[in-house]
Scaffold this motif. Structure first.
Motif, PDB file in Angstrom:
ATOM      1  N   TYR A  32       0.812  -1.130   0.046  1.00 54.82           N
ATOM      2  CA  TYR A  32       0.002   0.101  -0.015  1.00 54.82           C
ATOM      3  C   TYR A  32       0.720   1.172   0.001  1.00 54.82           C
ATOM      4  O   TYR A  32       1.481   1.599   1.009  1.00 54.82           O
ATOM      5  CB  TYR A  32      -0.902  -0.038   1.201  1.00 54.82           C
ATOM      6  CG  TYR A  32      -1.802   1.178   1.396  1.00 54.82           C
ATOM      7  CD1 TYR A  32      -3.047   1.442   0.359  1.00 54.82           C
ATOM      8  CD2 TYR A  32      -1.564   2.234   2.203  1.00 54.82           C
ATOM      9  CE1 TYR A  32      -3.879   2.363   0.650  1.00 54.82           C
ATOM     10  CE2 TYR A  32      -2.452   3.256   2.384  1.00 54.82           C
ATOM     11  CZ  TYR A  32      -3.342   3.354   1.355  1.00 54.82           C
ATOM     12  OH  TYR A  32      -4.395   4.317   1.455  1.00 54.82           O
ATOM     13  N   LYS A  33       0.596   2.232  -0.993  1.00 52.64           N
ATOM     14  CA  LYS A  33       1.530   3.429  -1.200  1.00 52.64           C
ATOM     15  C   LYS A  33       3.091   2.993  -1.008  1.00 52.64           C
ATOM     16  O   LYS A  33       3.543   3.655  -0.194  1.00 52.64           O
ATOM     17  CB  LYS A  33       1.163   4.388  -0.314  1.00 52.64           C
ATOM     18  CG  LYS A  33      -0.415   4.947  -0.400  1.00 52.64           C
ATOM     19  CD  LYS A  33      -0.763   6.019   0.463  1.00 52.64           C
ATOM     20  CE  LYS A  33      -2.286   6.405   0.108  1.00 52.64           C
ATOM     21  NZ  LYS A  33      -2.496   7.657   0.906  1.00 52.64           N
ATOM     22  N   GLN A  73      -1.920  -6.192  -3.834  1.00 52.36           N
ATOM     23  CA  GLN A  73      -2.195  -4.902  -3.408  1.00 52.36           C
ATOM     24  C   GLN A  73      -3.532  -4.483  -2.454  1.00 52.36           C
ATOM     25  O   GLN A  73      -4.469  -5.114  -2.878  1.00 52.36           O
ATOM     26  CB  GLN A  73      -2.650  -4.208  -4.869  1.00 52.36           C
ATOM     27  CG  GLN A  73      -1.514  -4.214  -6.073  1.00 52.36           C
ATOM     28  CD  GLN A  73      -0.438  -3.519  -5.569  1.00 52.36           C
ATOM     29  OE1 GLN A  73      -0.363  -2.555  -4.799  1.00 52.36           O
ATOM     30  NE2 GLN A  73       0.919  -4.299  -5.642  1.00 52.36           N
ATOM     31  N   ASP A  75      -5.307  -2.115  -2.093  1.00 49.61           N
ATOM     32  CA  ASP A  75      -6.511  -1.647  -2.542  1.00 49.61           C
ATOM     33  C   ASP A  75      -7.406  -2.573  -3.186  1.00 49.61           C
ATOM     34  O   ASP A  75      -8.439  -2.271  -3.346  1.00 49.61           O
ATOM     35  CB  ASP A  75      -5.970  -0.294  -3.738  1.00 49.61           C
ATOM     36  CG  ASP A  75      -5.471   0.882  -2.820  1.00 49.61           C
ATOM     37  OD1 ASP A  75      -5.704   1.233  -1.981  1.00 49.61           O
ATOM     38  OD2 ASP A  75      -4.776   1.438  -3.661  1.00 49.61           O
ATOM     39  N   ASP A  76      -6.712  -3.407  -3.786  1.00 50.17           N
ATOM     40  CA  ASP A  76      -7.610  -4.636  -4.658  1.00 50.17           C
ATOM     41  C   ASP A  76      -8.453  -5.302  -3.599  1.00 50.17           C
ATOM     42  O   ASP A  76      -9.411  -5.767  -3.650  1.00 50.17           O
ATOM     43  CB  ASP A  76      -6.810  -5.554  -5.391  1.00 50.17           C
ATOM     44  CG  ASP A  76      -5.961  -4.880  -6.507  1.00 50.17           C
ATOM     45  OD1 ASP A  76      -6.573  -3.971  -6.986  1.00 50.17           O
ATOM     46  OD2 ASP A  76      -5.039  -5.660  -6.920  1.00 50.17           O
ATOM     47  N   ILE A  78      -9.308  -4.251  -0.711  1.00 56.09           N
ATOM     48  CA  ILE A  78     -10.433  -3.397  -0.225  1.00 56.09           C
ATOM     49  C   ILE A  78     -11.690  -3.229  -1.190  1.00 56.09           C
ATOM     50  O   ILE A  78     -12.758  -3.266  -0.823  1.00 56.09           O
ATOM     51  CB  ILE A  78      -9.902  -1.838   0.028  1.00 56.09           C
ATOM     52  CG1 ILE A  78      -8.803  -1.855   1.202  1.00 56.09           C
ATOM     53  CG2 ILE A  78     -11.291  -0.930   0.398  1.00 56.09           C
ATOM     54  CD1 ILE A  78      -9.483  -2.464   2.737  1.00 56.09           C
ATOM     55  N   ASN A  79     -11.354  -3.228  -2.260  1.00 57.26           N
ATOM     56  CA  ASN A  79     -12.410  -3.215  -3.414  1.00 57.26           C
ATOM     57  C   ASN A  79     -13.224  -4.613  -3.410  1.00 57.26           C
ATOM     58  O   ASN A  79     -14.339  -4.734  -3.547  1.00 57.26           O
ATOM     59  CB  ASN A  79     -11.698  -3.024  -4.933  1.00 57.26           C
ATOM     60  CG  ASN A  79     -11.423  -1.586  -4.728  1.00 57.26           C
ATOM     61  OD1 ASN A  79     -12.003  -0.634  -4.323  1.00 57.26           O
ATOM     62  ND2 ASN A  79     -10.390  -1.241  -5.814  1.00 57.26           N
ATOM     63  N   LYS A  82     -15.251  -4.754  -0.511  1.00 54.92           N
ATOM     64  CA  LYS A  82     -16.831  -3.927  -0.883  1.00 54.92           C
ATOM     65  C   LYS A  82     -17.561  -4.488  -1.623  1.00 54.92           C
ATOM     66  O   LYS A  82     -18.815  -4.563  -1.416  1.00 54.92           O
ATOM     67  CB  LYS A  82     -16.094  -2.550  -1.277  1.00 54.92           C
ATOM     68  CG  LYS A  82     -15.525  -1.558  -0.269  1.00 54.92           C
ATOM     69  CD  LYS A  82     -15.144  -0.321  -1.014  1.00 54.92           C
ATOM     70  CE  LYS A  82     -14.515   0.709   0.094  1.00 54.92           C
ATOM     71  NZ  LYS A  82     -14.143   1.955  -0.917  1.00 54.92           N
TER      72      LYS A  82
END
Length: 112
Positions: A32-33, A73, A75-76, A78-79, A82
């Motif tokens: 992450y980042k 990742q 972000d992947d 988290i998506n 969700k």
């Protein structure tokens, strides 16, 4: 949350083998980042999970070798979470509507 992250990693890229650990375990790596964390899940008389920053050697392998296939990742994740929650809500909502239509009775195939 660590358990969910481990499940995601296991289902999407698998888990590398940790040859240094004597107990049965799983590893996962998330980025992450431009920061990478290593998640451990160890099984013994229970399950314990924790995360830490991986060694420089591990970061090098993740960024420069085929070992990088294990890097997820964040972000992947988290998506995915969700979307999974939204699908769960749709199924729950659909079941409620079906129960309302059927008057709360279970309707089987071929019922009249």
């Amino acid at each position: 949350m660590l358990t969910s992250m481990m499940e995601y990693a296991t289902n999407h890229v698998g888990n590398p083998v940790d040859e240094e650990c004597e107990l049965e375990n799983k590893l996962a790596y998330f980025e992450y980042k431009d920061e990478i964390v290593q998640i451990f899940e160890v099984y013994g008389q229970g399950t314990d999970s924790w995360f830490l920053k991986p060694s420089d050697d591990t970061v090098y392998k993740l960024n420069n070798t085929a070992y990088g296939v294990y890097l997820n990742q964040f972000d992947d994740f988290i998506n995915y979470t969700k979307n999974k929650d939204n699908e769960s809500k749709k199924v729950s909502y659909g079941t409620t509507i079906l129960n309302d239509i059927a008057g709360g009775y279970t309707v089987g195939r071929g019922s009249k």
